[in-house]
Design an enzyme around this catalytic site. Structure first.
Site, mmCIF file in Angstrom:
data_model
loop_
_atom_site.group_PDB
_atom_site.id
_atom_site.type_symbol
_atom_site.label_atom_id
_atom_site.label_comp_id
_atom_site.label_asym_id
_atom_site.label_seq_id
_atom_site.Cartn_x
_atom_site.Cartn_y
_atom_site.Cartn_z
ATOM 1 N N GLY A 41 45.436 43.738 43.695
ATOM 2 C CA GLY A 41 46.401 44.563 42.980
ATOM 3 C C GLY A 41 45.878 45.957 42.720
ATOM 4 N N HIS A 267 49.966 34.138 38.608
ATOM 5 C CA HIS A 267 49.038 34.420 39.697
ATOM 6 C C HIS A 267 47.591 34.580 39.238
ATOM 7 C CE1 HIS A 267 48.149 35.561 43.777
ATOM 8 N NE2 HIS A 267 47.790 36.793 43.466
#
Length: 288
Positions: A41, A267
């Site tokens: 990310g 997640h």
């Protein structure tokens, strides 16, 4: 954090020169080596991903936390680099060179998301070196039944587009990554600030473009049956990035495998279900 382990261990930070570029590494603890690979990310790094887990893991393991190429303090692959090889292939090359430089031969390997893809690829590339494997919603090994890109993947693609990174975009990103985003409101600002590095932004644009050209992650699912290391799969039932339905192929194809699913978890298993994550990993790896 476990009430039994409250003091954060002191991290030793150093850099390793590889033929690809400089890799930043943090480490702490003593014992069998546990290499932990972070996700992909915006603003991610190894310490940011796993800092909260170190107090529980370092009494049992020498925890090695490399920043993957493109992230944290490590070098940034160029657009040409990413055209020539996938980010996963680049990461495996850099990781094995880094571990060689640190004098590490055999090790346990844990990876989340993008780092999970690199963990799978490393276990396939150097099976004699990986003792046990922990995969947390790994990219590449997963074959989804639903549409792709997933909601979480779209959130990553959107983050740097348009007006660029904002606190609101980071808050929205964390909302998609986790099942209970209000619990993690205090992480928004730090993660946003980490995402503002200009070289990381340039890398991320090239990374997203390469992802689109390659139509996603490397199809590691085609080779997971060759994984020799005993493997623990950890998954959030409510993961909207690497969805649980895709776990079935790995569960069926990996020879020595077990799966633990967390309800009410997205997640980021290592954060959302921290104490259970630490217990399961420590038990599976056979801490002394």
């Amino acid at each position: 954090m476990s009430t039994a382990q409250t003091e954060e261990p002191k991290l030793v930070e150093h850099t390793v020169q590889t033929t690809l570029g400089t890799v930043a590494v943090s480490e702490a603890g003593e014992g069998p080596v546990l290499v932990m690979l972070h996700g992909g990310g915006p603003g991610a790094s190894a310490v940011a991903n796993y800092r909260q887990n170190l107090a529980a893991l370092t009494p049992h393991f020498r925890v090695v936390l490399p920043d993957q190429p493109g992230f944290g303090g490590s070098y940034r692959p160029t657009e040409a680099d990413l055209d020539a090889r996938s980010i996963t292939e680049i990461t495996v090359d850099a990781l094995l060179q880094t571990l060689d430089a640190l004098g590490i031969d055999r090790f346990h390997l844990l990876g989340n998301s993008l780092g999970g893809a690199a963990a799978i690829a490393t276990a396939l590339e150097a099976p004699e070196r990986v003792e046990k494997l922990v995969l947390m919603a790994p990219g590449g090994g997963w074959l989804p039944f639903g549409p792709t890109p997933t909601e979480g993947q779209k959130a990553m693609f959107r983050y740097y587009h348009g007006e660029g990174p904002t606190v609101k975009k980071m808050r929205d990103f964390i909302r998609v990554m986790t099942a209970e985003p209000k619990r993690w409101e205090d992480t928004v600002q730090a993660r946003y600030e980490a995402s503002l590095d200009e070289s990381h932004i340039a890398f991320y644009h090239a990374y997203n473009a390469a992802f689109a050209k390659r139509h996603g992650m490397d199809p590691l699912w085609q080779r997971v049956h060759r994984i020799k290391a005993p493997t623990l799969l950890l998954w959030g039932r409510d993961d909207r990035t690497i969805t649980l339905d895709g776990a079935q192929l790995m569960l069926k194809q990996i020879r020595d495998v077990q799966l633990h699913v967390f309800g009410g978890c997205g997640h980021w298993v290592q954060l959302e279900r921290q104490q259970e994550f630490e217990r399961l990993v420590t038990d599976f790896l056979g801490a002394r």
